[in-house]
Each structure stands twice: as C-alpha cells, then as structure tokens.
Motif scaffolding. Structure first.
Motif, PDB file in Angstrom:
ATOM      1  N   ASN A   1       0.822  -1.206   0.000  1.00 54.95           N
ATOM      2  CA  ASN A   1       0.000   0.000   0.000  1.00 54.95           C
ATOM      3  C   ASN A   1       0.862   1.263   0.000  1.00 54.95           C
ATOM      4  N   PRO A   2       0.253   2.425  -0.301  1.00 58.78           N
ATOM      5  CA  PRO A   2       0.992   3.679  -0.175  1.00 58.78           C
ATOM      6  C   PRO A   2       1.559   3.819   1.242  1.00 58.78           C
TER       7      PRO A   2
ATOM      8  N   LEU B   1      -3.140   2.856   8.465  1.00 55.58           N
ATOM      9  CA  LEU B   1      -3.946   3.964   7.931  1.00 55.58           C
ATOM     10  C   LEU B   1      -4.392   3.702   6.502  1.00 55.58           C
ATOM     11  N   PHE B   2      -3.589   2.945   5.736  1.00 55.78           N
ATOM     12  CA  PHE B   2      -3.925   2.657   4.342  1.00 55.78           C
ATOM     13  C   PHE B   2      -3.987   1.142   4.141  1.00 55.78           C
TER      14      PHE B   2
ATOM     15  N   GLY C   1      -4.220  -3.934   6.309  1.00 58.93           N
ATOM     16  CA  GLY C   1      -3.211  -4.682   7.051  1.00 58.93           C
ATOM     17  C   GLY C   1      -2.446  -5.688   6.215  1.00 58.93           C
ATOM     18  N   GLU C   2      -2.370  -5.466   4.887  1.00 57.48           N
ATOM     19  CA  GLU C   2      -1.689  -6.420   4.006  1.00 57.48           C
ATOM     20  C   GLU C   2      -0.208  -6.578   4.341  1.00 57.48           C
ATOM     21  N   GLU C   3       0.444  -5.491   4.706  1.00 58.05           N
ATOM     22  CA  GLU C   3       1.872  -5.582   5.034  1.00 58.05           C
ATOM     23  C   GLU C   3       2.100  -6.516   6.214  1.00 58.05           C
ATOM     24  N   GLU C   4       1.314  -6.311   7.282  1.00 58.50           N
ATOM     25  CA  GLU C   4       1.473  -7.133   8.489  1.00 58.50           C
ATOM     26  C   GLU C   4       1.109  -8.592   8.236  1.00 58.50           C
ATOM     27  N   GLU C   5       0.140  -8.815   7.358  1.00 54.81           N
ATOM     28  CA  GLU C   5      -0.326 -10.184   7.100  1.00 54.81           C
ATOM     29  C   GLU C   5       0.567 -10.924   6.107  1.00 54.81           C
ATOM     30  N   LYS C   6       0.964 -10.259   5.040  1.00 55.87           N
ATOM     31  CA  LYS C   6       1.588 -10.950   3.908  1.00 55.87           C
ATOM     32  C   LYS C   6       3.105 -10.764   3.816  1.00 55.87           C
ATOM     33  N   LEU C   7       3.627  -9.692   4.405  1.00 55.97           N
ATOM     34  CA  LEU C   7       5.049  -9.376   4.230  1.00 55.97           C
ATOM     35  C   LEU C   7       5.877  -9.530   5.504  1.00 55.97           C
TER      36      LEU C   7
END
Length: 331
Positions: free
Chosen positions: A210-211, A218-219, A222-228
């Motif tokens: 995400n940005p 905020l954007f 939660g993809e970063e926390e889940e996938k990365l």
C-alpha cells in the motif's frame, strides 16, 4: 576463465539475429566472456548483411568444444531448423518452433555444465504458439525444461536491481497471490542470486503493498502485516539482511543511491516503472531460481517486427543482457 555464455537467436523474423551480430562486434564482449550463439547460420549471415557487417565471419560448429571465441568471428551451433529464409516482420510457425528449440538446446548445455548462463534474444509468442509450443514466453519454457516451480522475474540495470513477488496478473489478483510463503521464497531467491554472483552479504529492500507501506494501518487492510512482515522476520532470523516493508516511492531512490543491492517489488508496475524510467535500452530481464542454478538474461524488448531487416535495430539491450549474464553467472 571467462564464462561461456549461450546466446539464443530468438525469432528469426524479428530483430534477434541483428542485435546478436551487432553486439558480438563489440570487443569488450570478448573481454568478459566467451559467447556462443545457438540458432540458424543463414539467418545470422543475412542479419550481418542487412546490418552492413558482411565481412563478419560466422562459423557453424557442432558443439561448444569446437568454438574459437575470437573477436571478429561468431561461433554458431546451427540447429538447421529453418529450411528457407523466413521473411522479416512476418509471423512464422517455423520461426516460432525454431525459437523454442534454441532455448531447449541452451538448457541442455547449461545442465551439462558446458555454458555458465543463457542470454536470450526475443521470441514472438504468437509465432511460438503457431509452432506448436503453447507457453506464455521464455520464463515458462525455462521453468518447464528445468522442472522449476519457484522462480521469479528480476530486472537489472547498472544502477538498480528489482525482483518481483508477482508479475503478469491484474492488481487485485497480485495482492491475492502475495503470501508470507511467496514473500519468503523471493527474499531467499534475491539473496541467493546475489551471493552466487559474489556478493557476500546482499542488502535487500522490500516494498510495501500500500501507499506509505500501510502507515501503521492507515492505508489498506493490514496487508503488510499479514503478507510481508512474517516473511521478513523469518528471513532476518536466518541471517538475511532485509529492510522493510517500506514505502516504494523512497526505496527505489535509496537503492539507486547505493543503500541496497536489490529491491523486492510486490507487483509488475511497482518494479517495472522505475527500471523503464532509466531507459529501455538499459534494462535486462532475468529469470532467477531455475533449478541447477541456471541464470537466464534477456533483452527488455520484443521482436520489433516493424523494423526487422532494416539494419537499424539497437543492440544496447543485448549488450547489457550479456554483461548481466556474466555478472550473475555462478562464480
């Protein structure tokens, strides 16, 4: 010893033969490697003629052991798959079939340890299909021939290296395909390919999805926390030097400044755009993760049927592809 690099001719109706003969007139190519072309002798001679290089010697050889690797003389393993001259700029099933078999021969030589890397001129996907080989492109052919499941696309210039989690899928699908397992595998591939090339401690940067890499929730969702993040933590626990996930808009600048050796992009345009901004002629497409440690590099453009046979094709991307093959070939 200078590494032996197999150069596949690609589609004979395109600019592949032209950019190969032009590239192999550059003395610095022979200073860094020993090139051998896998293709069609008659097509290479025709390309030399239209490029004003009629005096260039092009030798037919049976195998790598017969090559001379001399400046001013091109060694070609002639598979004799094209019974007659293929018209420039026209779809040809014969050319598509031949392009497949050039790759297959290169893989055979790489598996046998006779060449250290493969450098490919462009093929035409429609011609490839007309020739009976239903693959999306080079990468999938190489994966099949080497029985490889986990691989990735890497783009390289002299200022920036980028490897991708996903490539030729829509954006929504790309986010769907990103998993902690896929992220971890690509982080390991990035580390492995640079270590094999002689970098003892590659510095890897991972872009956020995400940005602002989500900016603490905020954007996005939660993809970063889940996938990365789980993949980063696992890789770091194993001793890999990984930074991120971090905002993509600053990571590429920092990588070109020298802070990182390679950037992991989450999707196609995130990784391709900064490389293309540096110039089409500067970019090289690389397939990493192939079984047996086989490295494949390629020009970052297509067959250019519209200018094929006119002698005006630019060989700079082929030169960069050869240099990258030498740089990344197992040491």
């Amino acid at each position: 010893m200078k590494p032996i690099i197999a150069i596949t001719m690609g589609d004979a109706a395109g600019i592949g033969p032209e950019i190969i003969v032009k590239a192999l007139t550059h003395p610095d190519v022979y200073e860094i490697c020993q090139p051998v072309v896998i293709g069609d002798l008659a097509s290479l001679k025709r390309a030399a003629a239209v490029s004003g290089l009629g005096e260039l010697t092009i030798r037919s050889i049976a195998g790598v052991k017969d090559a001379l690797f001399e400046q001013g003389s091109i060694d070609c393993i002639d598979l004799k798959l094209l019974p007659e001259a293929v018209p420039f700029g026209q779809l040809s099933a014969a050319a598509g079939n031949a392009a497949f078999h050039y790759i297959a021969k290169a893989v055979e030589l790489a598996k046998a340890g006779e060449v250290r890397a493969i450098c490919t001129a462009p093929l035409n996907k429609e011609a490839l299909h007309k020739g009976g080989h239903l693959y999306p492109g080079h990468t999938e052919i190489l994966a099949k021939l080497t029985e490889t499941e986990d691989f990735s696309m890497m783009l390289s210039t002299d200022r920036l290296k980028v490897i991708h989690l996903t490539t030729h899928v829509g954006l929504i699908k790309a986010v769907e395909l990103i998993t902690p397992e896929r992220t971890y595998k690509v982080l390991k591939l990035a580390d492995q390919v640079l270590r094999t090339a002689g970098n003892a401690n590659p510095r890897i940067a991972l872009c956020g999805i995400n940005p602002h890499a989500g900016e603490s929730g905020l954007f996005g969702n939660g993809e970063e926390e889940e996938k990365l993040v789980p993949a980063v933590e696992k890789a770091q626990a194993e001793g890999l030097s990984v930074f991120g996930p971090a905002p993509a808009d600053t990571l590429f600048y920092r990588a070109m400044r020298g802070d990182f050796d390679i950037v992991v992009a989450c999707y196609h345009d995130q990784g391709h755009t900064p490389v293309k901004v540096l110039g089409i002629e500067a970019g090289v497409n690389i397939t990493v993760g192939l079984k047996g440690g086989i490295i494949r590099t390629s020009v970052d453009h297509g067959t250019a049927f519209d200018i094929a046979g006119k002698g005006i094709a630019d060989e700079r991307s082929m030169l960069e592809a050869i240099r990258s093959a030498v740089e990344l070939a197992p040491k």
